[in-house]
Design a protein around this motif. Structure first.
Motif, PDB file in Angstrom:
ATOM      1  N   VAL A 192      -3.429  28.249 -17.839  1.00 22.10           N
ATOM      2  CA  VAL A 192      -2.431  27.302 -17.337  1.00 22.10           C
ATOM      3  C   VAL A 192      -3.000  26.616 -16.101  1.00 22.10           C
ATOM      4  O   VAL A 192      -3.252  27.256 -15.084  1.00 22.10           O
ATOM      5  CB  VAL A 192      -1.111  28.024 -16.980  1.00 22.10           C
ATOM      6  N   GLU A 193      -3.207  25.319 -16.206  1.00 18.21           N
ATOM      7  CA  GLU A 193      -3.774  24.577 -15.087  1.00 18.21           C
ATOM      8  C   GLU A 193      -2.733  24.321 -14.003  1.00 18.21           C
ATOM      9  O   GLU A 193      -1.523  24.363 -14.248  1.00 18.21           O
ATOM     10  CB  GLU A 193      -4.343  23.242 -15.582  1.00 18.21           C
ATOM     11  N   GLU A 194      -3.225  24.029 -12.807  1.00 13.17           N
ATOM     12  CA  GLU A 194      -2.346  23.746 -11.679  1.00 13.17           C
ATOM     13  C   GLU A 194      -1.528  22.491 -11.957  1.00 13.17           C
ATOM     14  O   GLU A 194      -2.035  21.505 -12.501  1.00 13.17           O
ATOM     15  CB  GLU A 194      -3.197  23.545 -10.413  1.00 13.17           C
ATOM     16  N   ASN A 195      -0.234  22.549 -11.611  1.00 11.53           N
ATOM     17  CA  ASN A 195       0.623  21.382 -11.834  1.00 11.53           C
ATOM     18  C   ASN A 195       0.558  20.430 -10.647  1.00 11.53           C
ATOM     19  O   ASN A 195       0.764  20.822  -9.504  1.00 11.53           O
ATOM     20  CB  ASN A 195       2.077  21.811 -12.096  1.00 11.53           C
ATOM     21  N   LEU A 196       0.252  19.172 -10.929  1.00  6.07           N
ATOM     22  CA  LEU A 196       0.089  18.154  -9.896  1.00  6.07           C
ATOM     23  C   LEU A 196       0.967  16.949 -10.216  1.00  6.07           C
ATOM     24  O   LEU A 196       1.170  16.607 -11.385  1.00  6.07           O
ATOM     25  CB  LEU A 196      -1.374  17.705  -9.801  1.00  6.07           C
ATOM     26  N   ASN A 197       1.479  16.326  -9.175  1.00  4.83           N
ATOM     27  CA  ASN A 197       2.287  15.126  -9.357  1.00  4.83           C
ATOM     28  C   ASN A 197       1.379  13.965  -9.753  1.00  4.83           C
ATOM     29  O   ASN A 197       0.323  13.757  -9.145  1.00  4.83           O
ATOM     30  CB  ASN A 197       3.026  14.803  -8.050  1.00  4.83           C
ATOM     31  N   GLN A 198       1.811  13.208 -10.755  1.00  5.39           N
ATOM     32  CA  GLN A 198       1.003  12.071 -11.202  1.00  5.39           C
ATOM     33  C   GLN A 198       1.081  10.896 -10.234  1.00  5.39           C
ATOM     34  O   GLN A 198       0.220  10.023 -10.246  1.00  5.39           O
ATOM     35  CB  GLN A 198       1.476  11.627 -12.597  1.00  5.39           C
ATOM     36  N   GLN A 199       2.109  10.885  -9.387  1.00  7.98           N
ATOM     37  CA  GLN A 199       2.249   9.861  -8.355  1.00  7.98           C
ATOM     38  C   GLN A 199       2.595  10.539  -7.029  1.00  7.98           C
ATOM     39  O   GLN A 199       3.730  10.441  -6.548  1.00  7.98           O
ATOM     40  CB  GLN A 199       3.319   8.839  -8.737  1.00  7.98           C
ATOM     41  N   PRO A 200       1.643  11.249  -6.428  1.00 10.92           N
ATOM     42  CA  PRO A 200       1.923  11.984  -5.189  1.00 10.92           C
ATOM     43  C   PRO A 200       2.177  11.044  -4.019  1.00 10.92           C
ATOM     44  O   PRO A 200       1.827   9.860  -4.051  1.00 10.92           O
ATOM     45  CB  PRO A 200       0.651  12.806  -4.973  1.00 10.92           C
ATOM     46  N   LEU A 201       2.786  11.603  -2.990  1.00 12.19           N
ATOM     47  CA  LEU A 201       3.023  10.858  -1.757  1.00 12.19           C
ATOM     48  C   LEU A 201       1.790  10.972  -0.871  1.00 12.19           C
ATOM     49  O   LEU A 201       1.355  12.077  -0.543  1.00 12.19           O
ATOM     50  CB  LEU A 201       4.249  11.439  -1.040  1.00 12.19           C
ATOM     51  N   LYS A 202       1.225   9.823  -0.483  1.00  9.90           N
ATOM     52  CA  LYS A 202       0.039   9.810   0.377  1.00  9.90           C
ATOM     53  C   LYS A 202       0.422   9.179   1.713  1.00  9.90           C
ATOM     54  O   LYS A 202       0.980   8.078   1.750  1.00  9.90           O
ATOM     55  CB  LYS A 202      -1.103   9.046  -0.277  1.00  9.90           C
ATOM     56  N   LEU A 203       0.116   9.891   2.796  1.00  4.10           N
ATOM     57  CA  LEU A 203       0.553   9.470   4.115  1.00  4.10           C
ATOM     58  C   LEU A 203      -0.593   9.521   5.127  1.00  4.10           C
ATOM     59  O   LEU A 203      -1.342  10.496   5.157  1.00  4.10           O
ATOM     60  CB  LEU A 203       1.675  10.391   4.623  1.00  4.10           C
ATOM     61  N   PRO A 204      -0.729   8.499   5.961  1.00  3.35           N
ATOM     62  CA  PRO A 204      -1.661   8.610   7.092  1.00  3.35           C
ATOM     63  C   PRO A 204      -1.068   9.559   8.118  1.00  3.35           C
ATOM     64  O   PRO A 204       0.147   9.580   8.341  1.00  3.35           O
ATOM     65  CB  PRO A 204      -1.739   7.180   7.627  1.00  3.35           C
ATOM     66  N   VAL A 205      -1.906  10.374   8.750  1.00  2.44           N
ATOM     67  CA  VAL A 205      -1.409  11.425   9.630  1.00  2.44           C
ATOM     68  C   VAL A 205      -2.164  11.420  10.949  1.00  2.44           C
ATOM     69  O   VAL A 205      -3.387  11.262  10.988  1.00  2.44           O
ATOM     70  CB  VAL A 205      -1.567  12.816   8.965  1.00  2.44           C
ATOM     71  N   TYR A 206      -1.402  11.578  12.044  1.00 11.12           N
ATOM     72  CA  TYR A 206      -1.984  11.875  13.355  1.00 11.12           C
ATOM     73  C   TYR A 206      -1.479  13.259  13.743  1.00 11.12           C
ATOM     74  O   TYR A 206      -0.265  13.479  13.858  1.00 11.12           O
ATOM     75  CB  TYR A 206      -1.555  10.849  14.396  1.00 11.12           C
ATOM     76  N   THR A 207      -2.374  14.209  13.911  1.00  9.23           N
ATOM     77  CA  THR A 207      -1.956  15.604  14.070  1.00  9.23           C
ATOM     78  C   THR A 207      -1.521  15.964  15.481  1.00  9.23           C
ATOM     79  O   THR A 207      -0.776  16.914  15.675  1.00  9.23           O
ATOM     80  CB  THR A 207      -3.095  16.561  13.669  1.00  9.23           C
ATOM     81  N   GLY A 208      -1.997  15.253  16.492  1.00  9.13           N
ATOM     82  CA  GLY A 208      -1.630  15.596  17.858  1.00  9.13           C
ATOM     83  C   GLY A 208      -2.419  16.743  18.456  1.00  9.13           C
ATOM     84  O   GLY A 208      -2.125  17.175  19.568  1.00  9.13           O
ATOM     85  N   GLY A 209      -3.398  17.253  17.739  1.00 14.85           N
ATOM     86  CA  GLY A 209      -4.192  18.361  18.262  1.00 14.85           C
ATOM     87  C   GLY A 209      -4.280  19.512  17.279  1.00 14.85           C
ATOM     88  O   GLY A 209      -3.784  19.450  16.158  1.00 14.85           O
ATOM     89  N   GLN A 210      -4.903  20.603  17.726  1.00 14.71           N
ATOM     90  CA  GLN A 210      -5.163  21.729  16.825  1.00 14.71           C
ATOM     91  C   GLN A 210      -3.895  22.402  16.319  1.00 14.71           C
ATOM     92  O   GLN A 210      -3.840  22.855  15.173  1.00 14.71           O
ATOM     93  CB  GLN A 210      -6.050  22.764  17.531  1.00 14.71           C
ATOM     94  N   HIS A 211      -2.857  22.476  17.150  1.00 18.15           N
ATOM     95  CA  HIS A 211      -1.606  23.067  16.683  1.00 18.15           C
ATOM     96  C   HIS A 211      -1.023  22.236  15.540  1.00 18.15           C
ATOM     97  O   HIS A 211      -0.450  22.774  14.590  1.00 18.15           O
ATOM     98  CB  HIS A 211      -0.604  23.176  17.831  1.00 18.15           C
ATOM     99  N   GLY A 212      -1.190  20.927  15.643  1.00 17.48           N
ATOM    100  CA  GLY A 212      -0.740  20.062  14.564  1.00 17.48           C
ATOM    101  C   GLY A 212      -1.518  20.296  13.282  1.00 17.48           C
ATOM    102  O   GLY A 212      -0.954  20.271  12.181  1.00 17.48           O
ATOM    103  N   TRP A 213      -2.832  20.525  13.410  1.00 20.98           N
ATOM    104  CA  TRP A 213      -3.636  20.815  12.227  1.00 20.98           C
ATOM    105  C   TRP A 213      -3.161  22.099  11.547  1.00 20.98           C
ATOM    106  O   TRP A 213      -3.062  22.169  10.316  1.00 20.98           O
ATOM    107  CB  TRP A 213      -5.116  20.954  12.608  1.00 20.98           C
ATOM    108  N   LEU A 214      -2.891  23.122  12.338  1.00 20.89           N
ATOM    109  CA  LEU A 214      -2.417  24.389  11.771  1.00 20.89           C
ATOM    110  C   LEU A 214      -1.088  24.196  11.054  1.00 20.89           C
ATOM    111  O   LEU A 214      -0.854  24.758   9.976  1.00 20.89           O
ATOM    112  CB  LEU A 214      -2.281  25.441  12.880  1.00 20.89           C
ATOM    113  N   ALA A 215      -0.202  23.404  11.656  1.00 25.03           N
ATOM    114  CA  ALA A 215       1.101  23.139  11.044  1.00 25.03           C
ATOM    115  C   ALA A 215       0.937  22.336   9.759  1.00 25.03           C
ATOM    116  O   ALA A 215       1.630  22.585   8.762  1.00 25.03           O
ATOM    117  CB  ALA A 215       1.990  22.390  12.033  1.00 25.03           C
ATOM    118  N   LEU A 216       0.024  21.373   9.764  1.00 24.82           N
ATOM    119  CA  LEU A 216      -0.198  20.541   8.586  1.00 24.82           C
ATOM    120  C   LEU A 216      -0.707  21.386   7.417  1.00 24.82           C
ATOM    121  O   LEU A 216      -0.311  21.182   6.266  1.00 24.82           O
ATOM    122  CB  LEU A 216      -1.204  19.441   8.924  1.00 24.82           C
ATOM    123  N   ARG A 217      -1.559  22.342   7.706  1.00 26.27           N
ATOM    124  CA  ARG A 217      -2.055  23.233   6.653  1.00 26.27           C
ATOM    125  C   ARG A 217      -0.926  24.093   6.097  1.00 26.27           C
ATOM    126  O   ARG A 217      -0.893  24.397   4.898  1.00 26.27           O
ATOM    127  CB  ARG A 217      -3.190  24.093   7.199  1.00 26.27           C
TER     128      ARG A 217
END
Length: 242
Positions: A100-125
């Protein structure tokens, strides 16, 4: 171009989300809806950036907030990883003859992101892993490994973790108005900050304990000599119990 004229490094960051659940956590809910505001991940990242900027100004209260973010991010990571491990155990029940392959959206939401720093990167992950978690929960329901109620409960619990993380910065008041030099001088700015925001632990106030991702402190001017209005120069106030 001369070496001393090199500009700052920049990189483009784009976030891809596949589920409505993750997209709603990214967006949050504004007061214009007539319902209570819910801080989304995009607002969370902006607040994280503001906290980091104020920590660079030697605001010890901002440093305290970064330490609290460390704890909240670590706790959210631990709990979300536990949920992901439960999903791994469920998917392991599939016979090897079924691929069973991973299910992916055929039209995903793509967004430009500014993380604000390393804490933002951790939250984004964490948001990305929540998006993956929801997809796997839905897949587990689709192939009859879990029922609808269990699927909804998994999604609810995972969403609560991310919403709680985003809400953790909602009450951040901004720059305290005082630096460590002000506390060392025991001046009016320091006394006002203590009255508004409380007493800080000694190791945070002294700068001995800072977040691993705390920025370097930018000292742009020498400490101002205390005036008669500021009061006598003294040691930082004692810490209160947390």
């Amino acid at each position: 171009m001369a070496v001393d004229r090199l500009g700052a490094l920049r990189s483009k960051v784009e976030l891809t989300l596949h589920t409505h659940h993750a997209a709603r956590i990214w967006k949050g809910r504004g007061v214009e809806t007539g319902r209570p505001q819910i801080i989304g991940m995009r607002q969370f990242l902006l607040i994280c950036g503001a906290i980091k900027q104020n920590a660079a100004k030697d605001d010890p209260y901002a440093d305290h907030w970064l330490l609290q973010l460390d704890d909240k991010l670590a706790d959210t990571r631990t709990q979300l990883d536990q949920r992901l491990q439960e999903l791994d155990s469920l998917m392991a029940q599939l016979p090897p003859e079924l691929n069973v392959e991973e299910n992916l959206n055929q039209q995903p939401l793509k967004l430009p992101v500014y993380t604000g720093g390393q804490h933002g990167w951790l939250a984004l992950r964490l948001l990305i892993d929540f998006d993956r978690f929801v997809r796997r929960v839905m897949l587990a329901h689709h192939i009859a490994l879990i029922g609808r109620r269990q699927m909804e409960e998994y999604v609810r619990l995972g969403g609560h973790l991310l919403r709680s993380l985003c809400a953790s910065t909602q009450k951040y008041p901004g720059f305290s108005g005082a630096t460590r030099d002000d506390f060392a001088a025991n001046n009016a700015k320091a006394r006002d900050a203590i009255e508004k925001f409380g007493v800080l632990p000694d190791d945070v106030l002294s700068g001995k304990r800072r977040s691993e991702f705390a920025p370097p402190i930018a000292r742009t001017a020498e400490a101002r000599a205390p005036t008669s209005e500021d009061g006598p120069k003294g040691t930082p106030p004692a810490s209160a119990e947390e």
